[in-house]
Design an enzyme around this catalytic site. Structure first.
Site, PDB file in Angstrom:
ATOM      1  N   SER A 116       0.680  -1.138  -0.139  1.00  0.00           N
ATOM      2  CA  SER A 116      -0.076  -0.065   0.079  1.00  0.00           C
ATOM      3  C   SER A 116       0.790   1.292  -0.110  1.00  0.00           C
ATOM      4  O   SER A 116       1.756   1.472  -0.710  1.00  0.00           O
ATOM      5  CB  SER A 116      -0.998  -0.113   1.223  1.00  0.00           C
ATOM      6  OG  SER A 116      -2.234   0.753   0.997  1.00  0.00           O
ATOM      7  N   ASP A 141      -8.925  -5.928  -5.314  1.00  0.00           N
ATOM      8  CA  ASP A 141      -8.625  -4.643  -4.422  1.00  0.00           C
ATOM      9  C   ASP A 141      -9.033  -3.523  -5.409  1.00  0.00           C
ATOM     10  O   ASP A 141      -8.363  -3.344  -6.554  1.00  0.00           O
ATOM     11  CB  ASP A 141      -6.955  -4.516  -3.984  1.00  0.00           C
ATOM     12  CG  ASP A 141      -6.774  -3.237  -3.338  1.00  0.00           C
ATOM     13  OD1 ASP A 141      -7.558  -2.729  -2.644  1.00  0.00           O
ATOM     14  OD2 ASP A 141      -5.307  -2.731  -3.608  1.00  0.00           O
ATOM     15  N   HIS A 150      -6.508  -6.442  -1.105  1.00  0.00           N
ATOM     16  CA  HIS A 150      -5.623  -5.619  -0.997  1.00  0.00           C
ATOM     17  C   HIS A 150      -4.193  -6.195  -0.015  1.00  0.00           C
ATOM     18  O   HIS A 150      -3.183  -5.787  -0.310  1.00  0.00           O
ATOM     19  CB  HIS A 150      -6.185  -4.448  -0.285  1.00  0.00           C
ATOM     20  CG  HIS A 150      -5.170  -3.227  -0.111  1.00  0.00           C
ATOM     21  ND1 HIS A 150      -4.803  -2.498  -0.947  1.00  0.00           N
ATOM     22  CD2 HIS A 150      -4.626  -2.756   1.297  1.00  0.00           C
ATOM     23  CE1 HIS A 150      -3.861  -1.574  -0.421  1.00  0.00           C
ATOM     24  NE2 HIS A 150      -3.844  -1.644   0.896  1.00  0.00           N
TER      25      HIS A 150
END
Length: 636
Positions: A190, A389, A451
């Site tokens: 991320s 995601d 994710h």
């Protein structure tokens, strides 16, 4: 300084000879206690974890390292030693994103050796990344997770963040010099897609300016999962992905609103030029997409589009383990076990809003501008994406790769007009994803993953890791998982469940048996020697007693000292050959046995803990959720 862990101090004081100078020097030390109170590695030793599963205890260290004394800036780390060494020594440093989200997400929900069965019981993670690599989790920047700093001293740009991390690593390697020559891999997900390239560049600069008497840090690779790297491509991918996955219908009212907002986003991206990592106008695009999914108090989970969440969160309450992780990390016995400083007065939280609000990086260039130089400098990069995601979706990652120029090519070009092929990846008979590679860059797309890919597929994620690290277990044996790319197995890696069934482990067990027998054999030898000595002494006193009776022994001038009673002799015998000494000898000899697991830390296992336990803040709210999803959205 931790109040819950007994510390040893290194006191190396050289006093000036002049009395006035000595007093001045002493006052200086008193004003700066850190000058004389220094932690050593054993102060960070984790003796055990509450709720840990049965079996061999993993070797762990955890605690705080001060990086900014003026503002009480401390970074928290949690380190696991590898279970096995394949062909060379490696360390993976894992960072979560946010900004401001704790790497304990990675430690307890993704790549660490343990996961939570509930809020008080740990179980082994069968896909843990510590199988063939040391794992170092760091809560950073300051203020994240267990780390802390004065409230007015958060970092605002990515350059200072990287500088602080270099200070941390320098001090960490001074505490644990045995890892400084490892192959180092920077990994995370991320918003760590911004952290990792900045830290890698800072390490490269450090190595270039390094004095001859210091050790260069060998950065052998970067690993970024569902990373936030290139806002220009990734903000634009929101609508493309939403259409592709059927989240939003083209020409619908919601789509028209999102398209209009995307136009404003594009204008702002052009305005900021090479800068702009967080653009409010672009964040609004995501908010509008999510608004179209809100029905009956529910909305789409932006981290996993197969799921929904409450309409005010849209994924902020995910993953489901976060509730147990929060409860566990706020337990006083866990806080004590992890050597948390008493200066950390608030309880652990997954994401710190203070860090996120301050680290806007308005003067920092996106990390996509650093990646080409790192690739050309010889550092391999692995980008991987879970295909379910939305927030850091695979479409944006593929677009940023396609537009990136490095090593005399664009994207995955092998030569002008020729692109690197995609290879099908099958894991244990099931389609797992695709691989693509060219000029030092590898891309992996995971099918049916969110994710947080390792949360969904821990063993597949470690198979990917082992391939990238070049782990080869052919020299140590074992039964690898059936992992094939285009039908070929390639390098043999092991991703089996713990304990790993390898011939190396069998050899280690055999060594344990031999060491145990040797320890007991030595203890028996010493016990026999002690008994023999005691018997000799006893015989000597019997002989002297008979001599006295026969009048054949010279009497000393202090005869009372010679009159040992039977009770005092019994006491003397018990001290010489009693159970206490034999057990002490046995413990010393059995250190050889324990050292197979604990190495130099054997003495630390016997240390005690004292001091008081400060109660953590009762504030248990999930700080990620906020009224303004656009502002507080976290790239974890």
């Amino acid at each position: 300084m931790s109040a819950t862990h007994k510390m040893r101090y290194n006191l190396q004081l050289v006093l000036p000879s002049n009395t006035r100078a000595r007093w001045a020097w002493l006052l200086l030390l008193l004003s700066n206690p850190a000058a004389v109170l220094a932690k050593c590695a054993s102060d960070y030793f984790v003796h055990s974890l509450p709720g840990q599963p049965e079996g061999s205890v993993l070797k762990m260290h955890a605690g705080h390292i001060e990086i900014d004394s003026e503002h009480k800036g401390n970074l928290f780390f949690w380190h696991y030693q590898n279970r096995h060494i394949a062909n060379r020594q490696r360390t993976v440093i894992w960072l979560n994103g946010g900004p401001g989200c704790s790497s304990m997400d990675g430690a307890l929900m993704e790549v660490g050796p343990y996961r939570l069965k509930d809020d008080h019981s740990l179980v082994y993670n069968e896909g843990s990344w510590d199988e063939f690599a040391n794992l170092l989790f760091v809560d950073q920047p300051v203020g994240t997770g267990f780390s802390y700093v004065s409230t007015d001293s958060y970092v605002h740009e990515l350059g200072p963040m990287a500088d602080q991390f270099i200070i941390f690593l320098d001090r960490w390697f001074k505490l644990f010099p045995e890892y400084e020559n490892d192959d180092i891999y920077l990994a995370g997900e991320s918003y760590a897609g911004q952290y990792i390239p900045y830290i890698a560049k800072a390490i490269v600069k450090r190595n270039e300016k390094l004095p001859a008497n210091q050790t260069a840090w060998n950065v052998e690779g970067l690993i970024i999962g569902n990373g936030w790297i290139a806002p220009n491509e990734q903000y634009r991918s929101y609508l493309t992905y939403a259409y592709k996955e059927g989240i939003l219908k083209e020409s619908s009212e919601g789509a028209q609103a999102a398209e209009a907002q995307l136009s404003q986003c594009s204008s702002k991206l052009s305005e900021v030029g090479k800068f702009g990592i967080h653009i409010d106008e672009c964040e609004r695009v995501m908010e509008l997409i999510l608004d179209t999914t809100k029905i009956n108090g529910k909305c789409l989970n932006m981290y996993d589009i197969r799921l929904d969440d409450t309409s005010d969160s849209c994924g902020m309450n995910w993953p489901p383990d976060i509730s147990s992780v929060t409860t566990y990390l706020r337990r006083p016995d866990v806080v004590k076990a992890l050597n948390i400083n008493e200066d950390k007065t608030t309880g652990w939280r997954e994401c710190s809003p203070g860090v996120g609000r301050n680290l806007r990086a308005t003067e920092s260039v996106p990390s996509i501008q650093l990646l080409p130089g790192l690739l050309e400098g010889g550092i391999p990069v692995l980008l991987f994406s879970g295909d379910k995601d939305l927030i850091c979706n695979h479409v944006g990652t593929e677009d940023l790769i396609q537009n990136m120029k490095w090593s005399r090519g664009t994207g995955f070009e092998l030569s002008p007009g020729v692109r690197a092929p995609r290879h099908d990846w099958v894991f244990e008979g099931l389609p797992a994803g695709v691989y693509q590679q060219a000029r030092n860059l590898t891309y992996v797309k995971f099918y049916n993953a969110s994710h947080m890919v390792p949360f969904d597929f821990p063993r597949r994620s470690r198979d990917m890791l082992d391939r990238f690290l070049g782990v080869d277990i052919t020299t140590i044996g074992g039964d690898p998982a059936d992992s094939r790319i285009d039908g070929l197995k390639g390098t043999i890696t092991s991703v089996g469940a713990h304990p790993n069934s390898t011939t190396a482990e069998e050899r280690e067990k055999e060594k344990m048996k031999i060491a145990a027998w040797q320890a007991y054999y030595k203890s028996g030898e010493i016990a026999l020697i002690v008994v023999a000595i005691a018997a000799t002494i006893w015989g000597f006193f019997v002989w002297r007693s008979k001599r006295r009776e026969q009048g054949g022994e010279y009497q000393g001038i202090y005869p009372n000292l010679e009159s040992l009673s039977s009770s005092s002799l019994s006491t003397f015998r018990s001290k010489r050959r009693g159970r206490h000494d034999i057990e002490s000898t046995s413990r010393s000899d059995e250190a050889e046995l324990e050292s197979l697991y604990n190495g130099p830390e054997i003495s630390e296992v016997l240390e005690t803990q004292d001091g008081r336990q400060r109660e953590l803040s009762a504030d248990g709210s999930n700080e990620k959720a906020s009224a303004s999803l656009m502002v507080e959205r976290n790239l974890r």
